[in-house]
Design a protein around this motif. Sequence first.
Motif, short mmCIF file in Angstrom:
data_model
loop_
_atom_site.label_atom_id
_atom_site.label_comp_id
_atom_site.label_asym_id
_atom_site.label_seq_id
_atom_site.Cartn_x
_atom_site.Cartn_y
_atom_site.Cartn_z
N ILE A 24 0.59 -1.49 0.07
CA ILE A 24 0.14 -0.25 -0.09
C ILE A 24 0.73 1.03 0.17
O ILE A 24 1.97 1.73 0.56
CB ILE A 24 -1.31 0.02 1.27
CG1 ILE A 24 -1.76 -0.99 1.03
CG2 ILE A 24 -2.27 1.12 1.05
CD1 ILE A 24 -2.17 -1.77 3.09
N ALA A 25 0.79 2.17 -1.23
CA ALA A 25 0.44 3.59 -1.00
C ALA A 25 -0.06 4.47 -0.13
O ALA A 25 -1.22 4.68 -0.53
CB ALA A 25 1.38 4.02 -1.93
N LEU B 284 13.49 -3.61 -0.37
CA LEU B 284 11.29 -3.82 -0.08
C LEU B 284 11.23 -5.39 -0.45
O LEU B 284 10.49 -5.85 -0.25
CB LEU B 284 10.96 -2.58 -0.53
CG LEU B 284 10.86 -1.84 -0.05
CD1 LEU B 284 10.40 0.02 -0.47
CD2 LEU B 284 10.12 -1.58 1.68
N LYS B 285 11.64 -5.01 -1.93
CA LYS B 285 11.20 -7.39 -2.48
C LYS B 285 12.20 -8.21 -1.81
O LYS B 285 11.54 -9.03 -1.89
CB LYS B 285 11.82 -6.52 -4.25
CG LYS B 285 10.44 -5.58 -5.23
CD LYS B 285 11.44 -5.44 -5.95
CE LYS B 285 11.15 -4.67 -7.60
NZ LYS B 285 11.20 -4.51 -8.61
N ASP B 286 13.67 -8.14 -1.22
CA ASP B 286 13.82 -8.82 -0.25
C ASP B 286 13.25 -9.08 0.62
O ASP B 286 13.26 -10.39 0.87
CB ASP B 286 15.20 -8.53 -0.36
CG ASP B 286 16.21 -8.09 -1.32
OD1 ASP B 286 16.43 -8.86 -2.59
OD2 ASP B 286 17.59 -7.76 -1.07
N MET B 287 12.02 -7.92 1.32
CA MET B 287 11.41 -8.15 2.55
C MET B 287 10.43 -9.06 2.44
O MET B 287 9.63 -9.09 3.06
CB MET B 287 11.98 -7.28 2.90
CG MET B 287 12.94 -6.75 3.86
SD MET B 287 12.46 -5.79 4.06
CE MET B 287 11.55 -4.15 3.85
N MET C 73 3.25 -0.63 3.99
CA MET C 73 2.75 0.57 3.66
C MET C 73 3.36 1.56 3.43
O MET C 73 4.66 1.29 4.24
CB MET C 73 1.35 0.84 4.76
CG MET C 73 0.93 2.44 4.53
SD MET C 73 0.16 3.03 5.69
CE MET C 73 -1.63 2.38 4.82
N ILE C 74 3.42 2.17 2.39
CA ILE C 74 4.84 3.45 2.80
C ILE C 74 3.47 4.84 2.55
O ILE C 74 3.25 4.93 1.42
CB ILE C 74 5.92 2.95 1.10
CG1 ILE C 74 6.31 2.34 1.95
CG2 ILE C 74 5.98 4.06 1.06
CD1 ILE C 74 7.74 1.57 0.67
N ALA C 75 4.08 5.69 3.23
CA ALA C 75 4.12 6.80 2.77
C ALA C 75 4.99 7.89 2.13
O ALA C 75 5.88 7.58 3.11
CB ALA C 75 3.61 7.87 4.54
N THR C 76 4.40 8.22 0.97
CA THR C 76 5.64 8.56 0.64
C THR C 76 5.06 9.94 -0.59
O THR C 76 3.93 10.06 -0.70
CB THR C 76 5.76 7.49 -0.14
OG1 THR C 76 6.96 8.22 -1.52
CG2 THR C 76 5.02 7.10 -1.35
N GLU D 292 5.48 2.38 -9.71
CA GLU D 292 6.52 1.13 -9.86
C GLU D 292 6.03 -0.26 -8.52
O GLU D 292 6.37 -1.48 -9.10
CB GLU D 292 8.31 1.32 -9.95
CG GLU D 292 8.42 2.02 -10.49
CD GLU D 292 9.79 2.95 -10.57
OE1 GLU D 292 11.02 1.83 -10.08
OE2 GLU D 292 10.47 3.54 -11.43
N TRP D 293 6.16 0.64 -7.49
CA TRP D 293 6.00 -0.58 -6.55
C TRP D 293 4.33 -0.80 -5.81
O TRP D 293 4.09 -2.10 -5.85
CB TRP D 293 6.43 0.04 -4.96
CG TRP D 293 6.54 -0.57 -3.76
CD1 TRP D 293 7.26 -2.39 -3.09
CD2 TRP D 293 5.55 -1.02 -2.59
NE1 TRP D 293 6.65 -2.72 -2.33
CE2 TRP D 293 6.10 -1.97 -2.07
CE3 TRP D 293 4.48 0.07 -2.38
CZ2 TRP D 293 5.48 -2.01 -0.75
CZ3 TRP D 293 4.21 -0.07 -1.47
CH2 TRP D 293 4.53 -1.02 0.11
#
Length: 565
Positions: free
Chosen positions: A335-336, A480-483, A491-494, A502-503
């Motif tokens: 989630i963004a 992030l992909k490795d995790m 969830m990323i706040a950005t 892209e993500w």
Amino acid sequence: MNILEVKDVTFTYPGAGIPTLRHVELQIEKGDFIAIVGNNGCGKSTLCKVMNGLIPHFITGDFEGTVLADGIDTKTVEIGDLAKVVGYVYQDFENQIVRPTVLDDASYACMNYAMPDYLDRGRQALKDCGLEGRDDEYIWQLSGGQTHLLALAGAVSLEPEVLILDEPIAQLDPRHADLIYGILKDLNERLGKTIIVIEHHTEYIADYCKHVMLLKEGHVEWVLPTKEALDRVEDLQASNIFPPQVTLAAWRLQRQGRLPRERMLPSTISAGREAFRNLTFVKPETSENTQEKEPQDKAVSVSFQDVSVSYRSVKGEPKKIYQHLNLDLHKGEKIALIGSNGAGKSTMMKLMTGLIKPNEGRIFLKGAPVHETKPEQLSKYISLVYQNPEDMFIKDSIEADIAYAMQVREVEEWQEKTEALLERFRLTKLKDRDGRLLSGGQMRRASLAIGVALRPEILLLDEPTANLDIATRKEIMRTLKDMEDVTDTVMIATHDMQLVSEWAERIIVLYQGNVIADGSRNEIFGNKEVVEKVGIRPPEIFSMGKALHDDAFCYTVDEFLQCFV
């Protein structure tokens, strides 16, 4: 006329094995608007601190060479007097705000100089910086963008000839970023101020700057007019700088023989319209991220039920962040969380981790009320990585910081797990270093390692790519992909719309405490009403595609090249 001259300057920090700046030669003309670019660690901030006298007066080290600011040798003048010639706004600009009210802060420097007209100077600076009429407001009533403008006003009040801003829009939403650069353009064109910015966002450089300086390994590689500078795609990429996506698309088309090589590359959307006018749009057979998700088939991880939050205010009514918020987050989602500064992104994350309690309503984590769950129990399921990674460091080494949460909870084999995390995040060689003394990318990696140490099912990241060059940003994306095998839900706040495109699989848009949009990237970026209302600035290549054809949904240069033939 040169307003700044740097002559054969070399500077080495105490204890450093090699100089950060090496025989720097630079002349900046009065009235210029110049961007300094380069990869993280190349010496950009150090060079700016040399130009305003912080080095060597305040920051010690081995300093050689001469710096002239408006003809004054910076070594011979007190740093306070240099501030009247070269103003500086730091990357962490909030540390420059020292007084409780707006006019008080804007005029503070002038008052310290016993200037009899210090209040008039403060008011004029506020007017010049777009804060007129806010004299008596408390600083905590301002948004992030307004606070940045107040820090700028404090520097402007001394009427310096030069203004230096270190990463002026790194922590700002697109609307406030446009506002900051609009003010800088006005100061440059109307008042004749010389503007110097350290900047990673080349699309803003293309729109506003007159010249670009590339700093590489501590020396000046070149200084060129902006169009010529952005035309040097290989130079920029070699220094981990994103050229504007429009420029990169044209550069690749030239190499494919689809555009004339002798033509200068476009660096703005308006120039791109002309350069790409002969391309034909071909609608792709399949389009990513166009299908609506079906979260109802997934387990609910977090549920906000009729949540209201407000902060007490010293002056006026409490500031309302959320009113009757209802929202479900599901297991396995990427989630963004986007929205303007002050929309409530960080507040939402703090509510989920129990750092803030709602005034009304309830938040459930895996079906259990957050406010009834002990913090040590919450930390097993959810982890928050702060916007400023240095806030994650409490010990004197990365190894100790990563181990701390496991050690105090007596996690079995915590030593082996610490070593595994150091290896996973490529930190083994840095394990004895203090996290606060690392580079930006290293700090980000270390903060992520701390965040996942307890293997939380839900990971929250606040602005993970702020202030990063292209290489470090890609490194964070890889991390992030490795995790994905460690955490179920992220969830990323950005404000980084390229990261969002892209993500993220799901995008939640906040506006004045409400969720006004929730869906895939096409549903969000294709909604003109939401984009304009919130001030979202889509990836430049998306806007370029839309300028050429209404049905284009291009989020990367690769997608653009596939859609236009």
